[in-house]
Design a protein around this motif. Structure first.
Motif, PDB file in Angstrom:
ATOM      1  N   LEU A   1     -14.724  10.688  12.452  1.00 51.44           N
ATOM      2  CA  LEU A   1     -13.549  11.456  12.035  1.00 51.44           C
ATOM      3  C   LEU A   1     -12.341  11.126  12.918  1.00 51.44           C
ATOM      4  CD1 LEU A   1     -15.128  14.986  11.374  1.00 51.44           C
ATOM      5  CD2 LEU A   1     -14.384  13.309   9.675  1.00 51.44           C
ATOM      6  N   VAL A   2     -12.581  11.041  14.219  1.00 50.75           N
ATOM      7  CA  VAL A   2     -11.495  10.720  15.146  1.00 50.75           C
ATOM      8  C   VAL A   2     -10.994   9.300  14.903  1.00 50.75           C
ATOM      9  CG1 VAL A   2     -10.906  10.384  17.574  1.00 50.75           C
ATOM     10  CG2 VAL A   2     -12.268  12.368  16.884  1.00 50.75           C
ATOM     11  N   GLU A   3     -11.915   8.369  14.697  1.00 48.97           N
ATOM     12  CA  GLU A   3     -11.515   6.983  14.449  1.00 48.97           C
ATOM     13  C   GLU A   3     -10.641   6.889  13.201  1.00 48.97           C
ATOM     14  OE1 GLU A   3     -13.491   2.660  13.223  1.00 48.97           O
ATOM     15  OE2 GLU A   3     -14.759   4.227  14.103  1.00 48.97           O
ATOM     16  N   ALA A   4     -11.053   7.555  12.111  1.00 41.64           N
ATOM     17  CA  ALA A   4     -10.271   7.510  10.876  1.00 41.64           C
ATOM     18  C   ALA A   4      -8.889   8.121  11.072  1.00 41.64           C
ATOM     19  CB  ALA A   4     -11.020   8.235   9.761  1.00 41.64           C
ATOM     20  N   ALA A   5      -8.817   9.197  11.852  1.00 43.56           N
ATOM     21  CA  ALA A   5      -7.528   9.833  12.101  1.00 43.56           C
ATOM     22  C   ALA A   5      -6.610   8.947  12.932  1.00 43.56           C
ATOM     23  CB  ALA A   5      -7.745  11.175  12.792  1.00 43.56           C
ATOM     24  N   LEU A   6      -7.175   8.202  13.874  1.00 41.09           N
ATOM     25  CA  LEU A   6      -6.368   7.285  14.679  1.00 41.09           C
ATOM     26  C   LEU A   6      -5.863   6.112  13.846  1.00 41.09           C
ATOM     27  CD1 LEU A   6      -8.434   7.298  17.995  1.00 41.09           C
ATOM     28  CD2 LEU A   6      -6.105   8.183  17.683  1.00 41.09           C
ATOM     29  N   VAL A   7      -6.685   5.629  12.914  1.00 47.41           N
ATOM     30  CA  VAL A   7      -6.228   4.586  11.996  1.00 47.41           C
ATOM     31  C   VAL A   7      -5.034   5.089  11.180  1.00 47.41           C
ATOM     32  CG1 VAL A   7      -6.843   3.211   9.961  1.00 47.41           C
ATOM     33  CG2 VAL A   7      -8.454   3.423  11.858  1.00 47.41           C
ATOM     34  N   GLN A   8      -5.112   6.334  10.723  1.00 49.20           N
ATOM     35  CA  GLN A   8      -4.011   6.905   9.954  1.00 49.20           C
ATOM     36  C   GLN A   8      -2.750   7.031  10.802  1.00 49.20           C
ATOM     37  OE1 GLN A   8      -3.977   7.673   6.582  1.00 49.20           O
ATOM     38  NE2 GLN A   8      -1.769   7.883   7.001  1.00 49.20           N
ATOM     39  N   ARG A   9      -2.899   7.364  12.076  1.00 53.65           N
ATOM     40  CA  ARG A   9      -1.737   7.477  12.947  1.00 53.65           C
ATOM     41  C   ARG A   9      -1.094   6.108  13.191  1.00 53.65           C
ATOM     42  NH1 ARG A   9      -0.654  12.137  15.575  1.00 53.65           N
ATOM     43  NH2 ARG A   9       0.198  11.059  17.410  1.00 53.65           N
ATOM     44  N   MET A  10      -1.898   5.060  13.290  1.00 53.05           N
ATOM     45  CA  MET A  10      -1.329   3.722  13.414  1.00 53.05           C
ATOM     46  C   MET A  10      -0.597   3.328  12.126  1.00 53.05           C
ATOM     47  SD  MET A  10      -4.057   1.467  15.654  1.00 53.05           S
ATOM     48  CE  MET A  10      -5.432   1.645  14.500  1.00 53.05           C
ATOM     49  N   LEU A  11      -1.186   3.683  10.979  1.00 52.55           N
ATOM     50  CA  LEU A  11      -0.537   3.421   9.702  1.00 52.55           C
ATOM     51  C   LEU A  11       0.787   4.172   9.604  1.00 52.55           C
ATOM     52  CD1 LEU A  11      -0.318   2.469   6.777  1.00 52.55           C
ATOM     53  CD2 LEU A  11      -1.950   4.260   6.132  1.00 52.55           C
ATOM     54  N   ASP A  12       0.808   5.410  10.047  1.00 55.07           N
ATOM     55  CA  ASP A  12       2.044   6.202  10.014  1.00 55.07           C
ATOM     56  C   ASP A  12       3.133   5.552  10.872  1.00 55.07           C
ATOM     57  OD1 ASP A  12       0.761   8.001   8.392  1.00 55.07           O
ATOM     58  OD2 ASP A  12       0.346   9.446   9.989  1.00 55.07           O
ATOM     59  N   ALA A  13       2.755   5.047  12.049  1.00 50.27           N
ATOM     60  CA  ALA A  13       3.740   4.417  12.935  1.00 50.27           C
ATOM     61  C   ALA A  13       4.333   3.171  12.295  1.00 50.27           C
ATOM     62  CB  ALA A  13       3.096   4.079  14.276  1.00 50.27           C
ATOM     63  N   VAL A  14       3.484   2.334  11.681  1.00 49.96           N
ATOM     64  CA  VAL A  14       3.983   1.116  11.033  1.00 49.96           C
ATOM     65  C   VAL A  14       4.844   1.470   9.823  1.00 49.96           C
ATOM     66  CG1 VAL A  14       3.327  -1.032   9.892  1.00 49.96           C
ATOM     67  CG2 VAL A  14       2.012  -0.216  11.851  1.00 49.96           C
TER      68      VAL A  14
ATOM     69  N   VAL B   1       8.599  -6.236  10.173  1.00 52.54           N
ATOM     70  CA  VAL B   1       8.467  -7.135   9.022  1.00 52.54           C
ATOM     71  C   VAL B   1       7.064  -7.713   9.041  1.00 52.54           C
ATOM     72  CG1 VAL B   1      10.926  -7.762   8.902  1.00 52.54           C
ATOM     73  CG2 VAL B   1       9.361  -9.113  10.337  1.00 52.54           C
ATOM     74  N   CYS B   2       6.623  -8.213   7.879  1.00 53.58           N
ATOM     75  CA  CYS B   2       5.306  -8.846   7.806  1.00 53.58           C
ATOM     76  C   CYS B   2       5.445 -10.213   7.151  1.00 53.58           C
ATOM     77  CB  CYS B   2       4.312  -7.968   7.046  1.00 53.58           C
ATOM     78  SG  CYS B   2       4.551  -7.947   5.261  1.00 53.58           S
TER      79      CYS B   2
ATOM     80  N   PHE C   1       2.854  -1.963   3.975  1.00 52.36           N
ATOM     81  CA  PHE C   1       3.775  -2.870   3.286  1.00 52.36           C
ATOM     82  C   PHE C   1       3.497  -2.966   1.784  1.00 52.36           C
ATOM     83  CE2 PHE C   1       3.986  -4.236   7.691  1.00 52.36           C
ATOM     84  CZ  PHE C   1       5.353  -4.405   7.874  1.00 52.36           C
ATOM     85  N   SER C   2       2.546  -2.144   1.301  1.00 54.60           N
ATOM     86  CA  SER C   2       2.222  -2.099  -0.134  1.00 54.60           C
ATOM     87  C   SER C   2       1.890  -3.487  -0.672  1.00 54.60           C
ATOM     88  CB  SER C   2       3.385  -1.485  -0.926  1.00 54.60           C
ATOM     89  OG  SER C   2       3.657  -0.181  -0.478  1.00 54.60           O
ATOM     90  N   ARG C   3       1.002  -4.172   0.030  1.00 53.34           N
ATOM     91  CA  ARG C   3       0.584  -5.514  -0.370  1.00 53.34           C
ATOM     92  C   ARG C   3      -0.932  -5.571  -0.497  1.00 53.34           C
ATOM     93  NH1 ARG C   3       4.119 -10.203   2.681  1.00 53.34           N
ATOM     94  NH2 ARG C   3       6.199  -9.433   2.131  1.00 53.34           N
ATOM     95  N   ASP C   4      -1.399  -6.465  -1.375  1.00 50.20           N
ATOM     96  CA  ASP C   4      -2.834  -6.664  -1.495  1.00 50.20           C
ATOM     97  C   ASP C   4      -3.408  -7.326  -0.255  1.00 50.20           C
ATOM     98  OD1 ASP C   4      -2.836  -5.551  -4.018  1.00 50.20           O
ATOM     99  OD2 ASP C   4      -2.549  -7.470  -5.033  1.00 50.20           O
ATOM    100  N   ARG C   5      -2.586  -8.151   0.404  1.00 48.22           N
ATOM    101  CA  ARG C   5      -3.032  -8.808   1.635  1.00 48.22           C
ATOM    102  C   ARG C   5      -1.841  -8.940   2.589  1.00 48.22           C
ATOM    103  NH1 ARG C   5      -6.841 -11.633   4.224  1.00 48.22           N
ATOM    104  NH2 ARG C   5      -6.321 -13.569   5.336  1.00 48.22           N
ATOM    105  N   ALA C   6      -2.021  -8.437   3.784  1.00 52.36           N
ATOM    106  CA  ALA C   6      -1.015  -8.566   4.835  1.00 52.36           C
ATOM    107  C   ALA C   6      -1.769  -8.642   6.155  1.00 52.36           C
ATOM    108  CB  ALA C   6      -0.052  -7.382   4.824  1.00 52.36           C
ATOM    109  N   VAL C   7      -1.619  -9.746   6.866  1.00 54.15           N
ATOM    110  CA  VAL C   7      -2.436  -9.949   8.065  1.00 54.15           C
ATOM    111  C   VAL C   7      -1.614 -10.011   9.350  1.00 54.15           C
ATOM    112  CG1 VAL C   7      -4.364 -11.055   6.887  1.00 54.15           C
ATOM    113  CG2 VAL C   7      -2.429 -12.435   7.635  1.00 54.15           C
ATOM    114  N   TYR C   8      -0.283 -10.208   9.230  1.00 55.74           N
ATOM    115  CA  TYR C   8       0.557 -10.274  10.421  1.00 55.74           C
ATOM    116  C   TYR C   8       1.791  -9.404  10.230  1.00 55.74           C
ATOM    117  CZ  TYR C   8      -2.149 -14.549  11.059  1.00 55.74           C
ATOM    118  OH  TYR C   8      -3.170 -15.443  11.165  1.00 55.74           O
ATOM    119  N   ALA C   9       2.236  -8.796  11.311  1.00 54.59           N
ATOM    120  CA  ALA C   9       3.500  -8.067  11.326  1.00 54.59           C
ATOM    121  C   ALA C   9       4.010  -8.052  12.758  1.00 54.59           C
ATOM    122  CB  ALA C   9       3.338  -6.644  10.796  1.00 54.59           C
TER     123      ALA C   9
END
Length: 242
Positions: A119-132, A142-143, A195-203
């Protein structure tokens, strides 16, 4: 009346401080409410209820007990109630459950959810997503290989972001000449969703508060992640500052 002698008044002595073999500390196992700011003032520390180590709060995870006696992660450090702190480590999270650390710290019977570390891991992933995502809306990230390379060569980057599935060889070409920059490795869905992309590997992200926030969340995520992650090279909060 007798003369020729002086009566000395007894002097008050300061009480002696009794010390034992264990050092005393003014850092409590719990706090009495949410910390000020994002995760507390710089220089403040909290003590892990499992390891007893003292660390800055931005490198730890706060928990509170809900009205129905459930242990709830408070990753932003803002929920009301008495806070209990753990080091950002999967082993520590698992030990807190098996060793009844939450019940001892709360001084009450509590309900610890199954799969707390997940649960904590998933929440931290969401926080990283929110920051980006916030950085994207602010025009601070940019990506894509070509755009990232342009920002890198122009010195506009505070942190480099790569997905777990990124090619090591291609990544080496991307950061050629800029290897001293902080790098964070995130699950694939972070960049794809941001970035609303099917694939994005760098930013890449510009220096500033959001870059520092992403680095701090990534440090906690790296400790809690249930799988090995590529070691980010040279992660440094100072390098992400303006």
């Amino acid at each position: 009346m007798r003369t020729g002698s002086t009566v000395k008044k007894p002097t008050r002595q300061s009480p002696k401080t009794v010390t034992g073999s264990r050092p005393t500390s003014d850092i409590s196992d719990t706090d009495n409410g949410p910390v000020r700011g994002a995760l507390g003032r710089r220089g403040s520390e909290r003590r892990c209820i499992v390891t007893r180590e003292q660390k800055p709060p931005e490198g730890m995870i706060r928990f509170v007990v809900s009205p129905d006696n459930r242990v709830v992660p408070d990753l932003a450090g803002k929920l009301p109630g008495r806070g209990m702190w753990l080091s950002a480590s999967r082993d520590v999270l698992d030990s807190a459950r098996t060793r009844q650390a939450f019940a001892r710290a709360a001084k009450a019977q509590v309900i610890v959810p199954d799969g707390l570390a997940d649960l904590v891991e998933a929440a931290l992933v969401q926080r990283m997503l929110d920051a980006v995502s916030l950085a994207r809306r602010a025009g601070q990230t940019v990506c894509g290989f070509q755009k990232c390379r342009e920002w890198l060569t122009s010195g506009r980057v505070g942190v480099v972001i790569r997905s777990e599935s990124a090619s090591p060889d291609e990544f080496s070409r991307l950061v050629s000449g800029r290897r001293s920059l902080p790098v964070v490795t995130v699950p694939d869905r972070v960049l794809e969703s941001a970035f609303s992309r099917d694939r994005a590997v760098y930013a890449v992200m510009a220096p500033g508060a959001l870059a520092q926030r992403l680095i701090a969340e990534h440090e906690r995520f790296s400790g809690v992640a249930g799988r090995p992650l590529p070691d980010p090279a040279g992660v440094s909060k100072e390098q992400a500052e303006l």
